[in-house]
Motif scaffolding. Structure first.
Motif, PDB file in Angstrom:
ATOM      1  N   ILE A   1       1.169  -0.863   0.078  1.00 40.24           N
ATOM      2  CA  ILE A   1      -0.249  -0.195   0.024  1.00 40.24           C
ATOM      3  C   ILE A   1       1.102   0.907  -0.030  1.00 40.24           C
ATOM      4  N   PHE A   2       1.617   1.342   0.239  1.00 39.50           N
ATOM      5  CA  PHE A   2       2.912   2.004   0.021  1.00 39.50           C
ATOM      6  C   PHE A   2       4.454   2.144  -0.274  1.00 39.50           C
ATOM      7  N   ASP A   3       4.554   2.893  -1.241  1.00 33.49           N
ATOM      8  CA  ASP A   3       6.013   2.128  -2.018  1.00 33.49           C
ATOM      9  C   ASP A   3       6.463   3.526  -2.755  1.00 33.49           C
ATOM     10  N   ILE A   4       7.269   3.974  -1.693  1.00 33.95           N
ATOM     11  CA  ILE A   4       8.532   5.362  -2.483  1.00 33.95           C
ATOM     12  C   ILE A   4       9.663   4.612  -2.403  1.00 33.95           C
ATOM     13  N   ALA A   5      10.500   4.823  -3.818  1.00 31.29           N
ATOM     14  CA  ALA A   5      12.169   4.692  -3.369  1.00 31.29           C
ATOM     15  C   ALA A   5      12.279   5.652  -2.522  1.00 31.29           C
ATOM     16  N   GLY A   6      13.223   5.228  -1.889  1.00 26.07           N
ATOM     17  CA  GLY A   6      14.684   5.833  -1.019  1.00 26.07           C
ATOM     18  C   GLY A   6      14.040   6.029   0.166  1.00 26.07           C
ATOM     19  N   THR A   7      12.956   5.394   0.647  1.00 24.20           N
ATOM     20  CA  THR A   7      12.613   5.805   1.669  1.00 24.20           C
ATOM     21  C   THR A   7      13.103   4.161   2.993  1.00 24.20           C
ATOM     22  N   GLN A   8      12.905   4.616   3.936  1.00 27.31           N
ATOM     23  CA  GLN A   8      12.906   3.529   5.284  1.00 27.31           C
ATOM     24  C   GLN A   8      11.216   3.987   5.712  1.00 27.31           C
ATOM     25  N   PRO A   9      10.956   3.031   6.338  1.00 28.98           N
ATOM     26  CA  PRO A   9       9.614   3.668   6.921  1.00 28.98           C
ATOM     27  C   PRO A   9      10.102   3.122   8.524  1.00 28.98           C
TER      28      PRO A   9
ATOM     29  N   LEU B   1       9.401   8.846   8.419  1.00 32.16           N
ATOM     30  CA  LEU B   1      10.943   8.107   7.477  1.00 32.16           C
ATOM     31  C   LEU B   1      11.571   8.891   8.361  1.00 32.16           C
ATOM     32  N   GLY B   2      12.436   8.321   8.547  1.00 30.27           N
ATOM     33  CA  GLY B   2      13.834   8.014   8.849  1.00 30.27           C
ATOM     34  C   GLY B   2      14.608   8.631   8.025  1.00 30.27           C
ATOM     35  N   THR B   3      14.832   8.278   6.854  1.00 26.76           N
ATOM     36  CA  THR B   3      16.122   9.097   6.332  1.00 26.76           C
ATOM     37  C   THR B   3      14.865   9.986   5.952  1.00 26.76           C
ATOM     38  N   LYS B   4      13.883  10.663   5.360  1.00 30.02           N
ATOM     39  CA  LYS B   4      13.168  11.718   4.693  1.00 30.02           C
ATOM     40  C   LYS B   4      12.882  12.907   5.936  1.00 30.02           C
ATOM     41  N   HIS B   5      13.288  12.098   7.314  1.00 28.61           N
ATOM     42  CA  HIS B   5      13.036  13.217   8.279  1.00 28.61           C
ATOM     43  C   HIS B   5      11.583  13.379   8.081  1.00 28.61           C
TER      44      HIS B   5
ATOM     45  N   THR C   1       9.972  17.988   7.523  1.00 31.12           N
ATOM     46  CA  THR C   1      10.830  18.810   6.458  1.00 31.12           C
ATOM     47  C   THR C   1      11.995  18.120   5.556  1.00 31.12           C
ATOM     48  N   ILE C   2      10.753  17.805   4.357  1.00 31.10           N
ATOM     49  CA  ILE C   2      11.964  16.521   3.668  1.00 31.10           C
ATOM     50  C   ILE C   2      14.054  17.720   3.600  1.00 31.10           C
ATOM     51  N   ASP C   3      13.754  19.446   3.528  1.00 27.10           N
ATOM     52  CA  ASP C   3      14.796  19.814   3.381  1.00 27.10           C
ATOM     53  C   ASP C   3      15.216  19.672   4.685  1.00 27.10           C
TER      54      ASP C   3
ATOM     55  N   PHE D   1      12.601  17.154  12.497  1.00 30.47           N
ATOM     56  CA  PHE D   1      12.998  16.512  12.738  1.00 30.47           C
ATOM     57  C   PHE D   1      14.543  16.473  12.459  1.00 30.47           C
ATOM     58  N   MET D   2      15.726  16.425  13.638  1.00 31.16           N
ATOM     59  CA  MET D   2      16.824  15.822  12.817  1.00 31.16           C
ATOM     60  C   MET D   2      17.049  14.291  13.484  1.00 31.16           C
TER      61      MET D   2
END
Length: 185
Positions: A84-92, A106-110, A137-139, A154-155
Motif C-alpha cells: 500500500i506504500f511504495d516510495i523509493a529512497g525511503t525507509q519506514p 520516514l527516518g531517511t527523509k525526516h 520537512t524533507i529539506d 526532525f534531526m
C-alpha cells in the motif's frame, strides 16, 4: 509478531503459546526481489519486515519493509498481502495507526507521512510538496524548530513513533527531543 529472520508474520495463540504463519515465507533472494511479492498467506514474501500496526477494527495488519520503502497490508480474514506504500529512497522507521490514518515515520527523509487506511501510495519518489507529509520537512537542516504540523524539523527520526490511547496525539522522538503532535483536528 514479526519473524524477522525467516521473513514471516505470525499469529500467536495467547492461550497455548503456539504460533502459526499467517503471511510470508523464507525466500531465496537469487531470482526475485521478495519485497515485491504480494499474495495470500505463505504465497507472499517479505524482505525485512520490522514493525507492525493493527487497525482499530482488527481487520488489517500493516507491516513495514524497512529496506525497501514499502508498507504492506494484511487482511486478517483472508491473509491477502498487498503493498500500500511504495516510495523509493525511503525507509519506514515508524508505524502507527488510528481509526482513519496510518502514520509512517520516514527516518531517511525526516518526515511523518500520513495516508488513509484504505489508501495506496506509489509515487516512486517523495517531494517536499507532497500533501501527505504530516510533520517534518524533507529539506531538513541542523536547526530544530517546533513549528506547526508539516513544518517542524526532525534531526534523526527514531523508530518508536507512538500514539496515545485516545488516538489524539503522536509522540515522535528524535535524537535530541520528543515532539508531541496533536492529530485530533
Amino acid at each position: 509478531t514479526v519473524d524477522f529472520v525467516n521473513k514471516k508474520i505470525k499469529r500467536i495463540n495467547v492461550t497455548n503459546g503456539m504460533s502459526i504463519t499467517i503471511a510470508g515465507n523464507y525466500f531465496d533472494y537469487s531470482d526475485v526481489d521478495p519485497s515485491i511479492v504480494d499474495g495470500f498467506g505463505k504465497e507472499a514474501a517479505f524482505n525485512l519486515p520490522v514493525l507492525l500496526c493493527i487497525s482499530t477494527d482488527d481487520q488489517y495488519l500493516f507491516v513495514n519493509e524497512y529496506n525497501k520503502g514499502k508498507v504492506r497490508k494484511i487482511n486478517l480474514n483472508t491473509f491477502e498481502v498487498t503493498t500500500i506504500f511504495d516510495i523509493a529512497g525511503t525507509q519506514p522507521t515508524g508505524l502507527v495507526c488510528d481509526d482513519t490514518y496510518l502514520y509512517i515515520g520516514l527516518g531517511t527523509k525526516h518526515v511523518i507521512y500520513r495516508m488513509t487506511l484504505t489508501g495506496t501510495e506509489s509515487h516512486g519518489s517523495l517531494s517536499s510538496s507532497d500533501q501527505n507529509i504530516f510533520a517534518g520537512t524533507i529539506d531538513n537542516n541542523s536547526s530544530l524548530d517546533d513549528g506547526v504540523v508539516g513544518t517542524g524539523k526532525f534531526m534523526n527520526l527514531d523508530t518508536k513513533i507512538t500514539i496515545n490511547n485516545a488516538k489524539t496525539m503522536l509522540a515522535i522522538p528524535d535524537t535530541t527531543s520528543l515532539r508531541i503532535v496533536n492529530i485530533s483536528s
